[in-house]
Design an enzyme around this catalytic site. Sequence first.
Site, PDB file in Angstrom:
ATOM      1  N   ASP A  40       0.864  -1.183   0.000  1.00 29.82           N
ATOM      2  CA  ASP A  40       0.000   0.000   0.000  1.00 29.82           C
ATOM      3  C   ASP A  40       0.895   1.225   0.000  1.00 29.82           C
ATOM      4  O   ASP A  40       2.041   1.170   0.456  1.00 29.82           O
ATOM      5  CB  ASP A  40      -0.955   0.031   1.204  1.00 29.82           C
ATOM      6  CG  ASP A  40      -2.230   0.824   0.876  1.00 29.82           C
ATOM      7  OD1 ASP A  40      -3.233   0.205   0.490  1.00 29.82           O
ATOM      8  OD2 ASP A  40      -2.191   2.073   0.966  1.00 29.82           O
ATOM      9  N   TYR A 160     -10.929   7.614 -15.716  1.00 31.06           N
ATOM     10  CA  TYR A 160     -10.812   6.309 -15.041  1.00 31.06           C
ATOM     11  C   TYR A 160     -11.072   5.185 -16.042  1.00 31.06           C
ATOM     12  O   TYR A 160     -10.312   4.211 -16.125  1.00 31.06           O
ATOM     13  CB  TYR A 160     -11.820   6.279 -13.894  1.00 31.06           C
ATOM     14  CG  TYR A 160     -11.949   4.970 -13.155  1.00 31.06           C
ATOM     15  CD1 TYR A 160     -10.905   4.474 -12.374  1.00 31.06           C
ATOM     16  CD2 TYR A 160     -13.138   4.228 -13.209  1.00 31.06           C
ATOM     17  CE1 TYR A 160     -11.040   3.284 -11.676  1.00 31.06           C
ATOM     18  CE2 TYR A 160     -13.282   3.045 -12.503  1.00 31.06           C
ATOM     19  CZ  TYR A 160     -12.232   2.568 -11.745  1.00 31.06           C
ATOM     20  OH  TYR A 160     -12.358   1.396 -11.042  1.00 31.06           O
TER      21      TYR A 160
HETATM   22  N1  LIG Z   1     -14.922  -0.345  -5.371  1.00 32.88           N
HETATM   23  C1  LIG Z   1     -15.519  -0.422  -6.564  1.00 32.88           C
HETATM   24  O1  LIG Z   1     -16.714  -0.161  -6.730  1.00 32.88           O
HETATM   25  C2  LIG Z   1     -14.704  -0.817  -7.774  1.00 32.88           C
HETATM   26  C3  LIG Z   1     -15.388  -1.081  -8.980  1.00 32.88           C
HETATM   27  C4  LIG Z   1     -14.645  -1.455 -10.093  1.00 32.88           C
HETATM   28  C5  LIG Z   1     -13.273  -1.583  -9.992  1.00 32.88           C
HETATM   29  N2  LIG Z   1     -12.661  -1.305  -8.815  1.00 32.88           N
HETATM   30  C6  LIG Z   1     -11.213  -1.425  -8.753  1.00 32.88           C
HETATM   31  O2  LIG Z   1     -10.888  -2.347  -7.732  1.00 32.88           O
HETATM   32  C7  LIG Z   1      -9.660  -1.971  -7.121  1.00 32.88           C
HETATM   33  C8  LIG Z   1      -9.839  -1.825  -5.635  1.00 32.88           C
HETATM   34  O3  LIG Z   1     -10.851  -0.870  -5.373  1.00 32.88           O
HETATM   35  P1  LIG Z   1     -11.253  -0.453  -3.884  1.00 32.88           P
HETATM   36  O4  LIG Z   1     -12.546   0.275  -3.986  1.00 32.88           O
HETATM   37  O5  LIG Z   1     -11.086  -1.609  -2.987  1.00 32.88           O
HETATM   38  O6  LIG Z   1     -10.119   0.621  -3.603  1.00 32.88           O
HETATM   39  P2  LIG Z   1      -9.881   1.521  -2.307  1.00 32.88           P
HETATM   40  O7  LIG Z   1      -9.771   2.934  -2.796  1.00 32.88           O
HETATM   41  O8  LIG Z   1     -10.871   1.217  -1.230  1.00 32.88           O
HETATM   42  O9  LIG Z   1      -8.459   1.026  -1.822  1.00 32.88           O
HETATM   43  C9  LIG Z   1      -7.353   1.235  -2.646  1.00 32.88           C
HETATM   44  C10 LIG Z   1      -6.099   1.038  -1.829  1.00 32.88           C
HETATM   45  O10 LIG Z   1      -5.020   1.311  -2.712  1.00 32.88           O
HETATM   46  C11 LIG Z   1      -4.089   2.156  -2.056  1.00 32.88           C
HETATM   47  N3  LIG Z   1      -3.416   2.962  -3.060  1.00 32.88           N
HETATM   48  C12 LIG Z   1      -3.921   4.035  -3.718  1.00 32.88           C
HETATM   49  N4  LIG Z   1      -3.000   4.555  -4.527  1.00 32.88           N
HETATM   50  C13 LIG Z   1      -1.881   3.782  -4.396  1.00 32.88           C
HETATM   51  C14 LIG Z   1      -0.599   3.829  -4.964  1.00 32.88           C
HETATM   52  N5  LIG Z   1      -0.277   4.809  -5.823  1.00 32.88           N
HETATM   53  N6  LIG Z   1       0.301   2.888  -4.624  1.00 32.88           N
HETATM   54  C15 LIG Z   1      -0.020   1.914  -3.735  1.00 32.88           C
HETATM   55  N7  LIG Z   1      -1.240   1.831  -3.130  1.00 32.88           N
HETATM   56  C16 LIG Z   1      -2.156   2.757  -3.467  1.00 32.88           C
HETATM   57  C17 LIG Z   1      -4.936   3.008  -1.110  1.00 32.88           C
HETATM   58  O11 LIG Z   1      -4.169   3.534  -0.041  1.00 32.88           O
HETATM   59  C18 LIG Z   1      -6.001   2.005  -0.645  1.00 32.88           C
HETATM   60  O12 LIG Z   1      -5.598   1.288   0.507  1.00 32.88           O
HETATM   61  C19 LIG Z   1      -9.217  -0.697  -7.829  1.00 32.88           C
HETATM   62  O13 LIG Z   1      -8.344  -1.023  -8.889  1.00 32.88           O
HETATM   63  C20 LIG Z   1     -10.508  -0.146  -8.379  1.00 32.88           C
HETATM   64  O14 LIG Z   1     -10.292   0.712  -9.465  1.00 32.88           O
HETATM   65  C21 LIG Z   1     -13.337  -0.939  -7.704  1.00 32.88           C
END
Ligand SMILES: NC(=O)c1ccc[n+]([C@@H]2O[C@H](COP(=O)([O-])OP(=O)(O)OC[C@H]3O[C@@H](n4cnc5c(N)ncnc54)[C@H](O)[C@@H]3O)[C@@H](O)[C@H]2O)c1
Length: 260
Positions: A40, A160
């Site tokens: 992270d 995005y």
């Molecule tokens: N939550 C949704 O509805 C959803 C839907 C479609 C796709 N996604 C994808 O699923 C994945 C996870 O989503 P989520 O909602 O659990 O994310 P989140 O935002 O809840 O968590 C993301 C984590 O990544 C870490 N992070 C952010 N930038 C970073 C970086 N530059 N380097 C290292 N760590 C970093 C953050 O600190 C956080 O802990 C993402 O790729 C997101 O685009 C999510």
Amino acid sequence: MSFSIDLEGRRSIVTGAGQGVGRAIALTLAEAGAHVGVNDIVPAMADGVVEEISAAGGQASAVPFDVTDFAQVEAGIGRFGDVDILVNNAGNAGAEGFAERCDFSDSNPADWSRYFAVNLFGTMHCTRAAVPSMIPRGWGRVITIVSDASRYGDAKVAPYAAAKAGAAGLCRSVAREVGRYGITVNCVSLGTMVTPTTAKPKPETPEAIERERRTLSRYVIRRRGVPEDAVGLVTFLASPLASWITGQTYAINGGYTFSL
Ligand SMILES: NC(=O)c1ccc[n+]([C@@H]2O[C@H](COP(=O)([O-])OP(=O)(O)OC[C@H]3O[C@@H](n4cnc5c(N)ncnc54)[C@H](O)[C@@H]3O)[C@@H](O)[C@H]2O)c1
């Protein structure tokens, strides 16, 4: 008949695993026996998930780095050692979570770079750092979390959507190159999941309530996903059971879209 996935002896890295989908994937890979490098950008969040895995009897270590910075990625993965399973999960708009939805015509080109930096360049950096050591070992798994926002074309999230589509294209190209070395590269496309980022309280305006109603009506299974919905497919793709599956994008989305 019993069935289990055994990742004993495999070393994995899950990026952005401090919370949400990444955290759930990290916990499950550890439960399946893999040593999990919990990445992270916020070191304390990685440490927290390492503690959870250790408390449950699994093996994990914190591998904090910013996926947008290739020097940090190379150094972090270098310290961790050979990676067998890479899950490119870090996404959204970075540590700030997700920016407000915005009409394409109003979008500021300068804001696009943060989406590209995390979702596309982050995926490229980690894959570029992890794959070379998989090649001589003749085994590897790369799984990248993408989004239905790009496959389906959700409105008002163009930066995005474009970045996630780029990540999927990158993975298909790499899949063609590395299949001969026993390395598979696949994407998992998520519908909306309830995670700390997406669950942030939103204003209860009539428009927001109507948008939520319309969104939910598109899900055949009428609920939003939760991180645990993603873990089974990702763990399967990471396993030896999925050795003849590559270059694919699979949706986990409650039937938001169907595929042929
Ligand atoms: N939550 C949704 O509805 C959803 C839907 C479609 C796709 N996604 C994808 O699923 C994945 C996870 O989503 P989520 O909602 O659990 O994310 P989140 O935002 O809840 O968590 C993301 C984590 O990544 C870490 N992070 C952010 N930038 C970073 C970086 N530059 N380097 C290292 N760590 C970093 C953050 O600190 C956080 O802990 C993402 O790729 C997101 O685009 C999510």
